[in-house]
Scaffold this active site. Structure first.
Site, PDB file in Angstrom:
ATOM      1  N   PRO A  11      34.254  54.807  34.013  1.00 54.53           N
ATOM      2  CA  PRO A  11      34.984  55.287  35.180  1.00 54.53           C
ATOM      3  C   PRO A  11      36.313  55.944  34.859  1.00 54.53           C
ATOM      4  CG  PRO A  11      35.080  52.895  35.053  1.00 54.53           C
ATOM      5  CD  PRO A  11      34.079  53.354  34.030  1.00 54.53           C
ATOM      6  N   ASN A  12      36.591  56.973  35.627  1.00 58.00           N
ATOM      7  CA  ASN A  12      37.852  57.727  35.603  1.00 58.00           C
ATOM      8  C   ASN A  12      38.013  58.635  34.385  1.00 58.00           C
ATOM      9  OD1 ASN A  12      38.970  56.623  38.076  1.00 58.00           O
ATOM     10  ND2 ASN A  12      39.145  54.695  36.962  1.00 58.00           N
ATOM     11  N   ARG A  19      44.697  62.840  34.337  1.00 60.60           N
ATOM     12  CA  ARG A  19      45.013  61.424  34.530  1.00 60.60           C
ATOM     13  C   ARG A  19      45.978  60.922  33.470  1.00 60.60           C
ATOM     14  NH1 ARG A  19      40.994  56.682  32.591  1.00 60.60           N
ATOM     15  NH2 ARG A  19      42.109  54.976  33.579  1.00 60.60           N
ATOM     16  N   TYR A  24      46.737  59.058  28.018  1.00 63.63           N
ATOM     17  CA  TYR A  24      45.391  59.420  27.562  1.00 63.63           C
ATOM     18  C   TYR A  24      45.285  60.797  26.909  1.00 63.63           C
ATOM     19  CZ  TYR A  24      44.155  55.356  30.358  1.00 63.63           C
ATOM     20  OH  TYR A  24      44.067  54.084  30.856  1.00 63.63           O
ATOM     21  N   ASN A  75      32.966  54.269  25.614  1.00 66.84           N
ATOM     22  CA  ASN A  75      34.276  54.025  26.208  1.00 66.84           C
ATOM     23  C   ASN A  75      33.989  53.650  27.654  1.00 66.84           C
ATOM     24  OD1 ASN A  75      36.791  53.908  27.316  1.00 66.84           O
ATOM     25  ND2 ASN A  75      37.471  55.901  26.549  1.00 66.84           N
ATOM     26  N   ALA A  78      37.764  50.898  32.438  1.00 68.87           N
ATOM     27  CA  ALA A  78      38.190  49.590  32.953  1.00 68.87           C
ATOM     28  C   ALA A  78      37.059  48.565  32.964  1.00 68.87           C
ATOM     29  CB  ALA A  78      38.765  49.758  34.354  1.00 68.87           C
ATOM     30  N   GLU A  99      32.725  50.553  20.112  1.00 65.63           N
ATOM     31  CA  GLU A  99      33.588  50.644  21.291  1.00 65.63           C
ATOM     32  C   GLU A  99      34.782  51.540  20.950  1.00 65.63           C
ATOM     33  OE1 GLU A  99      34.938  46.774  22.532  1.00 65.63           O
ATOM     34  OE2 GLU A  99      36.507  47.602  23.813  1.00 65.63           O
ATOM     35  N   HIS A 101      38.404  53.441  22.596  1.00 66.65           N
ATOM     36  CA  HIS A 101      39.397  53.674  23.656  1.00 66.65           C
ATOM     37  C   HIS A 101      40.392  54.704  23.158  1.00 66.65           C
ATOM     38  CE1 HIS A 101      37.882  50.331  25.930  1.00 66.65           C
ATOM     39  NE2 HIS A 101      37.846  49.651  24.795  1.00 66.65           N
ATOM     40  N   ARG A 108      49.056  47.448  25.491  1.00 63.78           N
ATOM     41  CA  ARG A 108      49.256  47.697  26.921  1.00 63.78           C
ATOM     42  C   ARG A 108      49.275  46.362  27.690  1.00 63.78           C
ATOM     43  NH1 ARG A 108      45.414  52.277  28.918  1.00 63.78           N
ATOM     44  NH2 ARG A 108      46.913  52.171  30.648  1.00 63.78           N
ATOM     45  N   ARG A 112      44.337  44.265  29.721  1.00 63.88           N
ATOM     46  CA  ARG A 112      43.528  45.189  28.915  1.00 63.88           C
ATOM     47  C   ARG A 112      43.250  44.660  27.505  1.00 63.88           C
ATOM     48  NH1 ARG A 112      43.705  50.042  32.052  1.00 63.88           N
ATOM     49  NH2 ARG A 112      45.624  50.076  33.245  1.00 63.88           N
TER      50      ARG A 112
HETATM   51  C1  DQA Z   1      40.565  53.229  28.285  1.00 62.15           C
HETATM   52  C2  DQA Z   1      41.446  51.976  28.386  1.00 62.15           C
HETATM   53  C3  DQA Z   1      41.096  51.172  29.614  1.00 62.15           C
HETATM   54  O1  DQA Z   1      41.947  50.039  29.712  1.00 62.15           O
HETATM   55  C4  DQA Z   1      41.286  52.016  30.866  1.00 62.15           C
HETATM   56  O2  DQA Z   1      40.888  51.283  31.999  1.00 62.15           O
HETATM   57  C5  DQA Z   1      40.574  53.312  30.787  1.00 62.15           C
HETATM   58  C6  DQA Z   1      40.643  54.069  29.543  1.00 62.15           C
HETATM   59  C7  DQA Z   1      41.004  54.131  27.098  1.00 62.15           C
HETATM   60  O3  DQA Z   1      40.202  54.966  26.695  1.00 62.15           O
HETATM   61  O4  DQA Z   1      42.121  54.008  26.600  1.00 62.15           O
HETATM   62  O5  DQA Z   1      40.015  53.798  31.762  1.00 62.15           O
HETATM   63  O6  DQA Z   1      39.227  52.831  28.059  1.00 62.15           O
END
Ligand code: DQA
Length: 148
Positions: A11-12, A19, A24, A75, A78, A99, A101, A108, A112
């Protein structure tokens, strides 16, 4: 035909570039997809690159990957910190999981710091921005080649 590497984004991440660029980076997800395709090409790998904002869709893709992929780079955004369903899906798949990020989740907010994916992953790469995806491709290539 060799199996592809699934690169799954949660998501996002479709909002990358707009964003929180200070967290990011300025690259869009499409930029990251291009970097992955180019890196995969030099490694002789094929990439299937996807993004969804829906937890169940991510679970469905993990199931699909278990049938057709050589490995999964994920990735989960959240959902990393919340989803037992995604943890369970990864537990039940054969292909190795990396995994990724963009941000260093350990530097952070405390919420997280915990990942539901890390315990079922081969490894975790975080804090290197979009380069993390390329590092994951290199790591998975080496793992598939020599088991390391
Ligand atoms: C993320 C880190 C997560 O905590 C966050 O919710 C994201 C992006 C990252 O790529 O740094 O959506 O996965």
């Amino acid at each position: 035909m060799p199996k592809p590497i699934f690169v799954l984004n949660g998501p996002n991440l479709n909002r990358l570039g707009l964003r929180e660029p200070a967290v990011y980076g300025a690259e869009t997800l499409s930029d990251i997809e291009k970097r992955c395709s180019a890196r995969a090409h030099t490694l002789g790998l094929e990439v299937v690159f996807r993004q969804t904002n829906h937890e169940g869709e991510l679970v469905d893709w993990i199931h699909e990957a278990s049938e057709v992929a050589a490995a999964i780079i994920v990735n989960a955004g959240a959902y990393t910190h919340t989803s037992l369903a995604i943890h369970d899906a990864f537990r039940a798949v054969e292909p190795p999981v990396i995994e990724v990020h963009l941000s260093n989740i350990h530097a952070r907010e405390a919420v997280r710091h915990h990942s539901y994916i890390a315990p079922v992953a081969l490894g975790v790469i975080c804090g290197f921005g979009a380069t993390g995806y390329e590092l994951a491709l290199e790591a998975i290539h080496k793992h598939l080649t020599d088991g390391s």
